[in-house]
Design an enzyme around this catalytic site. Structure first.
Site, mmCIF file in Angstrom:
data_model
loop_
_atom_site.group_PDB
_atom_site.id
_atom_site.type_symbol
_atom_site.label_atom_id
_atom_site.label_comp_id
_atom_site.label_asym_id
_atom_site.label_seq_id
_atom_site.Cartn_x
_atom_site.Cartn_y
_atom_site.Cartn_z
ATOM 1 N N MET A 123 -4.223 3.999 -2.777
ATOM 2 C CA MET A 123 -5.658 4.008 -2.483
ATOM 3 C C MET A 123 -6.183 5.432 -2.413
ATOM 4 S SD MET A 123 -6.270 1.334 0.628
ATOM 5 C CE MET A 123 -4.581 1.414 1.207
ATOM 6 N N CYS A 148 -11.063 3.024 9.324
ATOM 7 C CA CYS A 148 -10.511 2.967 7.962
ATOM 8 C C CYS A 148 -9.628 1.734 7.805
ATOM 9 C CB CYS A 148 -9.719 4.235 7.656
ATOM 10 S SG CYS A 148 -8.959 4.239 6.012
ATOM 11 N N VAL A 162 6.834 8.795 3.315
ATOM 12 C CA VAL A 162 8.147 8.174 3.495
ATOM 13 C C VAL A 162 8.039 6.734 3.991
ATOM 14 C CG1 VAL A 162 8.462 9.072 5.856
ATOM 15 C CG2 VAL A 162 10.470 8.531 4.450
ATOM 16 N N CYS A 181 -7.708 12.511 8.254
ATOM 17 C CA CYS A 181 -7.275 12.803 6.878
ATOM 18 C C CYS A 181 -8.240 13.688 6.108
ATOM 19 C CB CYS A 181 -7.048 11.495 6.124
ATOM 20 S SG CYS A 181 -8.524 10.453 5.981
ATOM 21 N N SER A 200 5.637 4.265 3.634
ATOM 22 C CA SER A 200 5.263 3.268 2.627
ATOM 23 C C SER A 200 6.316 3.168 1.522
ATOM 24 C CB SER A 200 3.889 3.583 2.026
ATOM 25 O OG SER A 200 3.874 4.837 1.392
ATOM 26 N N SER A 232 1.202 5.337 0.022
ATOM 27 C CA SER A 232 0.461 6.563 0.349
ATOM 28 C C SER A 232 1.100 7.805 -0.240
ATOM 29 C CB SER A 232 0.385 6.721 1.874
ATOM 30 O OG SER A 232 1.677 6.964 2.403
ATOM 31 N N ALA A 245 0.857 -1.193 0.000
ATOM 32 C CA ALA A 245 0.000 0.000 0.000
ATOM 33 C C ALA A 245 0.888 1.234 0.000
ATOM 34 C CB ALA A 245 -0.898 -0.002 1.243
#
Length: 395
Positions: free
Chosen positions: A36, A101, A15, A211, A17, A12, A10
């Site tokens: 995503m 989430c 840094v 978020c 991921s 994002s 995954a």
């Protein structure tokens, strides 16, 4: 040379991921990066932040010579996370959308996409957490004996540990998940990113808070979705009306209340959604903010079953938190017949809040979590009751 195992990471655009993907590549896995998109939003300049993040994730994948995909879960996020978020606020509770989430989007929809659609053997995320299985064991799931549960443990960087946010994920998803940053500190992750030339992700500001709210004022944000329901701000000490609010859902326990004409700040200590009254106290550590008992809804055990000790004796000593930034607090847990738990804290805690998650730890193992649905009496209430009792005994 052995068979390359396929891992979907995954991505994002951050840094953590990015370095996770790099480490997986170094371990010899065939890695696919997937970004995503969970929310449609623009910042104050009309720029969509998710498009920026997607571009940053794509750049990393290109640098690492990895396939890149984008998947959209805007509809799923709205129905399974955000609608619940609004419903909880309307009912006077304060939800945690980050935990939801992970439960519904990353470790359900994304997990199924990674394994079923892309045909991966496992998924990976940039969370600071670790499990009881080594990375190679993740790929041997078909031969894992039934009844052996995978455990979730705190990462090596205790300051950045993110097991709190993973406390509702399923055992099935955890079995097929790798956390490449398990044994690393944030500072070392940044060092790896710098050496790899990921300057574009290192320059980004760390994302904090919810978020989809971003830098916006929470009250203004929530009033875009819920009709204002004005009510009174009432002093918990003498019942005096101190001011007005736009809706109990704009306020949460422990936060400052805006009271016009008052020099010193007042703090929200309780809410009554039947009358619309929000009760306030004159100090940040007012006794009306402190409690030592709470009950959850049906508790989610990451190992699927409650600990043997708890089943056998109906009580267990462990540690508790309801906020990822708070230190762990010693507690005693009682298991109820309906699967809920009572948590009795060794010492009272400030601003325990319905709707938040009670996360339990035994040593460095995250056992799981349950939503707080009932609170015990405040220290203020107990002090008043003792005063009344003392007065009664003197009559």
């Amino acid at each position: 040379m052995g068979v390359l195992r396929h891992v979907v990471c995954a991505m994002s655009g951050g840094v953590d991921s990015s370095v996770s993907a790099l480490l997986l590549k170094r371990m010899g896995y065939h890695v696919t990066g997937v970004f995503m998109k969970n929310w449609d939003s623009q910042d104050e300049r009309g720029v969509c932040s998710s498009e920026r993040d997607c571009e940053d994730a794509y750049k990393v994948c290109k640098m690492l010579d990895m396939p890149f995909h984008q998947v959209t879960y805007v509809k799923e996020y709205w129905h399974e996370v955000f609608s619940n978020f609004l419903r909880e606020y309307e009912q006077g509770r304060t939800p945690n959308p980050d935990i939801m989430c992970n439960k519904h989007i990353k470790f359900k929809h994304f997990y199924h996409y990674a394994l079923n659609t892309l045909g991966a053997d496992a998924m990976a995320t940039g969370h600071y957490a670790r499990t009881s299985q080594e990375d190679e064991e993740v790929f041997q799931q078909k031969s894992v004996a039934s009844g052996i549960s995978v455990r979730l443990y705190q990462g090596a960087d205790r300051f950045k540990d993110q097991t709190f946010f993973l406390s509702q994920i399923s055992q099935d998803a955890l079995r097929h998940t790798i956390f490449p940053l398990a044994g690393l500190t944030k500072d070392f992750v940044k060092k790896i990113a710098a050496e790899a030339g990921f300057q574009h992700v290192l320059k980004k500001k760390e994302s904090m808070g919810i978020c989809f709210i971003g830098e916006r004022d929470f009250e203004n944000f929530i009033l875009e979705y819920i009709e204002p329901k004005p009510g009174n701000l009432v002093s918990i000490e003498d019942g005096k009306i101190m001011g007005q609010h736009q809706g109990w859902f704009t306020l949460t326990l422990g936060q400052r209340a805006r009271i016009g004409g008052q020099v010193d700040p007042w703090f929200v200590v309780d809410k009554d959604i039947t009358t619309g009254d929000v009760f306030v106290g004159p100090t940040t550590n007012h006794p009306a903010l402190f409690r030592d008992t709470l009950q959850t809804d049906r508790f989610h055990w990451i190992a699927e079953d409650p600990p043997v000790e708890l089943v056998r004796t109906q009580m267990m000593e462990c540690h508790f938190c309801f906020n990822n930034r708070m230190p762990l607090t010693p507690c005693t847990v009682t298991l109820n017949l309906d699967g809920s738990v009572w948590v009795m804290l060794k010492e009272p805690i400030r601003a325990l809040t319905p709707g938040q998650f009670a996360v339990l730890y035994k040593g460095d193992e995250c056992l799981g979590s349950g939503k707080i649905v009932h609170l015990g009496p405040t220290i203020f209430t107990l002090q008043k009751d003792n005063t009344k009792l003392t007065h009664f005994n003197h009559i």
